[in-house]
Scaffold this motif. Structure first.
Motif, PDB file in Angstrom:
ATOM      1  N   THR A  99    -130.912  93.730 -14.381  1.00  0.00           N
ATOM      2  CA  THR A  99    -131.766  94.770 -14.941  1.00  0.00           C
ATOM      3  C   THR A  99    -132.527  95.443 -13.808  1.00  0.00           C
ATOM      4  O   THR A  99    -132.619  94.924 -12.699  1.00  0.00           O
ATOM      5  CB  THR A  99    -132.766  94.179 -15.957  1.00  0.00           C
ATOM      6  N   ARG A 100    -133.033  96.603 -14.108  1.00  0.00           N
ATOM      7  CA  ARG A 100    -133.836  97.338 -13.146  1.00  0.00           C
ATOM      8  C   ARG A 100    -135.191  97.626 -13.776  1.00  0.00           C
ATOM      9  O   ARG A 100    -135.304  97.756 -15.000  1.00  0.00           O
ATOM     10  CB  ARG A 100    -133.152  98.637 -12.716  1.00  0.00           C
ATOM     11  N   LEU A 101    -136.212  97.713 -12.949  1.00  0.00           N
ATOM     12  CA  LEU A 101    -137.534  98.068 -13.431  1.00  0.00           C
ATOM     13  C   LEU A 101    -137.792  99.546 -13.201  1.00  0.00           C
ATOM     14  O   LEU A 101    -137.538 100.069 -12.114  1.00  0.00           O
ATOM     15  CB  LEU A 101    -138.607  97.239 -12.726  1.00  0.00           C
ATOM     16  N   LYS A 102    -138.271 100.206 -14.224  1.00  0.00           N
ATOM     17  CA  LYS A 102    -138.605 101.623 -14.112  1.00  0.00           C
ATOM     18  C   LYS A 102    -139.879 101.800 -13.284  1.00  0.00           C
ATOM     19  O   LYS A 102    -140.629 100.851 -13.058  1.00  0.00           O
ATOM     20  CB  LYS A 102    -138.788 102.212 -15.515  1.00  0.00           C
ATOM     21  N   ALA A 103    -140.094 103.016 -12.857  1.00  0.00           N
ATOM     22  CA  ALA A 103    -141.192 103.291 -11.916  1.00  0.00           C
ATOM     23  C   ALA A 103    -142.545 102.846 -12.441  1.00  0.00           C
ATOM     24  O   ALA A 103    -143.401 102.385 -11.675  1.00  0.00           O
ATOM     25  CB  ALA A 103    -141.211 104.782 -11.583  1.00  0.00           C
ATOM     26  N   ASP A 104    -142.749 102.942 -13.764  1.00  0.00           N
ATOM     27  CA  ASP A 104    -144.055 102.596 -14.324  1.00  0.00           C
ATOM     28  C   ASP A 104    -144.368 101.112 -14.192  1.00  0.00           C
ATOM     29  O   ASP A 104    -145.535 100.712 -14.321  1.00  0.00           O
ATOM     30  CB  ASP A 104    -144.119 102.998 -15.801  1.00  0.00           C
ATOM     31  N   ALA A 105    -143.357 100.284 -13.934  1.00  0.00           N
ATOM     32  CA  ALA A 105    -143.598  98.838 -13.814  1.00  0.00           C
ATOM     33  C   ALA A 105    -144.480  98.509 -12.613  1.00  0.00           C
ATOM     34  O   ALA A 105    -145.054  97.424 -12.551  1.00  0.00           O
ATOM     35  CB  ALA A 105    -142.265  98.103 -13.701  1.00  0.00           C
ATOM     36  N   LYS A 106    -144.590  99.448 -11.708  1.00  0.00           N
ATOM     37  CA  LYS A 106    -145.419  99.237 -10.520  1.00  0.00           C
ATOM     38  C   LYS A 106    -146.857  98.891 -10.901  1.00  0.00           C
ATOM     39  O   LYS A 106    -147.533  98.141 -10.185  1.00  0.00           O
ATOM     40  CB  LYS A 106    -145.370 100.497  -9.649  1.00  0.00           C
ATOM     41  N   ARG A 107    -147.307  99.383 -12.035  1.00  0.00           N
ATOM     42  CA  ARG A 107    -148.697  99.133 -12.438  1.00  0.00           C
ATOM     43  C   ARG A 107    -148.947  97.652 -12.739  1.00  0.00           C
ATOM     44  O   ARG A 107    -150.084  97.201 -12.678  1.00  0.00           O
ATOM     45  CB  ARG A 107    -149.040  99.984 -13.670  1.00  0.00           C
ATOM     46  N   LEU A 108    -147.899  96.911 -13.054  1.00  0.00           N
ATOM     47  CA  LEU A 108    -148.065  95.486 -13.318  1.00  0.00           C
ATOM     48  C   LEU A 108    -148.601  94.742 -12.092  1.00  0.00           C
ATOM     49  O   LEU A 108    -149.236  93.699 -12.214  1.00  0.00           O
ATOM     50  CB  LEU A 108    -146.740  94.860 -13.754  1.00  0.00           C
ATOM     51  N   LEU A 109    -148.328  95.280 -10.921  1.00  0.00           N
ATOM     52  CA  LEU A 109    -148.741  94.616  -9.682  1.00  0.00           C
ATOM     53  C   LEU A 109    -150.230  94.790  -9.392  1.00  0.00           C
ATOM     54  O   LEU A 109    -150.724  94.292  -8.379  1.00  0.00           O
ATOM     55  CB  LEU A 109    -147.901  95.126  -8.510  1.00  0.00           C
ATOM     56  N   ASP A 110    -150.937  95.453 -10.282  1.00  0.00           N
ATOM     57  CA  ASP A 110    -152.396  95.474 -10.186  1.00  0.00           C
ATOM     58  C   ASP A 110    -152.977  94.126 -10.610  1.00  0.00           C
ATOM     59  O   ASP A 110    -154.178  93.887 -10.438  1.00  0.00           O
ATOM     60  CB  ASP A 110    -152.977  96.589 -11.059  1.00  0.00           C
ATOM     61  N   ASP A 111    -152.132  93.269 -11.158  1.00  0.00           N
ATOM     62  CA  ASP A 111    -152.533  91.932 -11.597  1.00  0.00           C
ATOM     63  C   ASP A 111    -152.606  91.010 -10.379  1.00  0.00           C
ATOM     64  O   ASP A 111    -151.594  90.464  -9.926  1.00  0.00           O
ATOM     65  CB  ASP A 111    -151.512  91.413 -12.617  1.00  0.00           C
ATOM     66  N   GLU A 112    -153.788  90.806  -9.850  1.00  0.00           N
ATOM     67  CA  GLU A 112    -153.945  90.020  -8.621  1.00  0.00           C
ATOM     68  C   GLU A 112    -153.581  88.562  -8.833  1.00  0.00           C
ATOM     69  O   GLU A 112    -153.109  87.889  -7.904  1.00  0.00           O
ATOM     70  CB  GLU A 112    -155.368  90.138  -8.086  1.00  0.00           C
ATOM     71  N   ALA A 113    -153.766  88.057 -10.038  1.00  0.00           N
ATOM     72  CA  ALA A 113    -153.410  86.659 -10.318  1.00  0.00           C
ATOM     73  C   ALA A 113    -151.920  86.428 -10.116  1.00  0.00           C
ATOM     74  O   ALA A 113    -151.504  85.378  -9.615  1.00  0.00           O
ATOM     75  CB  ALA A 113    -153.814  86.288 -11.746  1.00  0.00           C
ATOM     76  N   PHE A 114    -151.099  87.422 -10.463  1.00  0.00           N
ATOM     77  CA  PHE A 114    -149.661  87.310 -10.247  1.00  0.00           C
ATOM     78  C   PHE A 114    -149.347  87.345  -8.756  1.00  0.00           C
ATOM     79  O   PHE A 114    -148.543  86.546  -8.262  1.00  0.00           O
ATOM     80  CB  PHE A 114    -148.930  88.449 -10.956  1.00  0.00           C
ATOM     81  N   LEU A 115    -149.969  88.249  -8.041  1.00  0.00           N
ATOM     82  CA  LEU A 115    -149.699  88.370  -6.609  1.00  0.00           C
ATOM     83  C   LEU A 115    -150.069  87.087  -5.870  1.00  0.00           C
ATOM     84  O   LEU A 115    -149.365  86.670  -4.954  1.00  0.00           O
ATOM     85  CB  LEU A 115    -150.476  89.549  -6.022  1.00  0.00           C
ATOM     86  N   ARG A 116    -151.157  86.459  -6.266  1.00  0.00           N
ATOM     87  CA  ARG A 116    -151.611  85.245  -5.597  1.00  0.00           C
ATOM     88  C   ARG A 116    -150.851  84.003  -6.050  1.00  0.00           C
ATOM     89  O   ARG A 116    -150.878  82.972  -5.374  1.00  0.00           O
ATOM     90  CB  ARG A 116    -153.104  85.031  -5.860  1.00  0.00           C
ATOM     91  N   GLY A 117    -150.185  84.099  -7.217  1.00  0.00           N
ATOM     92  CA  GLY A 117    -149.470  82.949  -7.734  1.00  0.00           C
ATOM     93  C   GLY A 117    -150.250  82.137  -8.742  1.00  0.00           C
ATOM     94  O   GLY A 117    -149.760  81.114  -9.232  1.00  0.00           O
ATOM     95  N   ASP A 118    -151.469  82.561  -9.078  1.00  0.00           N
ATOM     96  CA  ASP A 118    -152.221  81.884 -10.133  1.00  0.00           C
ATOM     97  C   ASP A 118    -151.503  82.061 -11.469  1.00  0.00           C
ATOM     98  O   ASP A 118    -151.625  81.213 -12.357  1.00  0.00           O
ATOM     99  CB  ASP A 118    -153.643  82.443 -10.214  1.00  0.00           C
ATOM    100  N   LYS A 119    -150.799  83.157 -11.601  1.00  0.00           N
ATOM    101  CA  LYS A 119    -149.883  83.383 -12.728  1.00  0.00           C
ATOM    102  C   LYS A 119    -148.488  83.420 -12.127  1.00  0.00           C
ATOM    103  O   LYS A 119    -148.188  84.291 -11.300  1.00  0.00           O
ATOM    104  CB  LYS A 119    -150.196  84.705 -13.424  1.00  0.00           C
ATOM    105  N   GLU A 120    -147.628  82.467 -12.513  1.00  0.00           N
ATOM    106  CA  GLU A 120    -146.338  82.352 -11.830  1.00  0.00           C
ATOM    107  C   GLU A 120    -145.379  83.474 -12.190  1.00  0.00           C
ATOM    108  O   GLU A 120    -144.717  84.042 -11.324  1.00  0.00           O
ATOM    109  CB  GLU A 120    -145.687  81.003 -12.141  1.00  0.00           C
ATOM    110  N   PHE A 121    -145.289  83.805 -13.497  1.00  0.00           N
ATOM    111  CA  PHE A 121    -144.357  84.825 -13.970  1.00  0.00           C
ATOM    112  C   PHE A 121    -145.072  85.788 -14.912  1.00  0.00           C
ATOM    113  O   PHE A 121    -146.085  85.437 -15.527  1.00  0.00           O
ATOM    114  CB  PHE A 121    -143.188  84.192 -14.747  1.00  0.00           C
TER     115      PHE A 121
END
Length: 239
Positions: free
Chosen positions: A7-29
């Protein structure tokens, strides 16, 4: 061998990366339904389970943030994600691999230093092959530009020098395979089993880029380009 539709992620999916917990790994998926809003199926498939197994082995072998894992990961990604260059130019596929399937590998490879910097490890903000391409996209393309008939020795050599990878593959030059291979052949000293000094790499690539503005490289063979790069390196070292 189990094939999974990519699958591919559309351009708007970029906003999900505003979730710092995901970036740090506090939220795994991310939750499947959350990603699903931004997902599109492709006509391509790969053995995701096989790639996961290989990446897990790499994580077990290498400590966190150890750059030495790049060469093995590049080979694994290139072998398991079998795409043409045209197909691989869709950054949405690589963004999806990083955010949906293997965020744990991205976090193992890259230390969180800033939200902006970590986002770039999950999402390609630039071209398909440059310093702003996401983790899996960059690994795949460097392997694509260096392997020869399924032999990845050149890929492994390229990753021995971070400076070489940055100087060659972060510019248009690195997207023409004969030129990338010529630079590797000239700047990697087989006898010493190491690269030329960083300042030699820098100056050689800089002069080669200048030469490319007057002597187009595309259409030239690897052996022709080796002669050009060798001449430039000799001038650099004699100067």
């Amino acid at each position: 061998m189990t094939q999974t539709t990519l699958t591919r992620l559309k351009a708007d999916a970029k906003r999900l990366l505003d979730d710092e917990a995901f970036l740090r790994g506090d939220k795994e998926f991310f939750e499947d339904e959350r990603l699903g809003r931004y997902s599109q199926t492709t006509n391509f498939s790969a053995d995701i389970d096989a790639l996961e197994g290989r990446l897990r082995d790499i994580v077990d072998e290498y400590p966190q943030f150890e750059g030495g894992m790049d060469s093995e990961a590049a080979v694994a990604v290139h072998e398991e994600i079998d795409l043409s260059r045209s197909e691989a130019s869709d950054s949405g596929i690589w963004n999806d691999l990083a955010m949906r399937h293997f965020p744990w590998f991205v976090r193992h490879r890259w230390r969180y230093e800033s939200q902006t910097g970590m986002k770039k490890k999950f999402w390609t903000y630039g071209s398909a092959l440059d310093s702003a391409s996401s983790t899996f996209e960059r690994l795949w393309w460097i392997a694509e530009m260096t392997h020869e008939d399924g032999d990845y020795e050149n890929t492994k050599k390229a990753f021995e020098s971070r400076r070489f990878c940055f100087r060659v593959f972060d510019i248009q030059l690195g997207r023409y395979k004969p030129a990338a291979l010529a630079c590797l052949e000239v700047l990697y000293d087989e006898g010493k089993e190491s690269f030329a000094a960083n300042d030699v790499i820098d100056e050689t690539i800089q002069r080669l880029r200048r030469a490319g503005t007057t002597i187009p490289f595309e259409g030239r063979t690897k052996s022709e380009l080796v002669d050009i790069v060798q001449s430039i390196r000799e001038d650099v070292e004699s100067g």
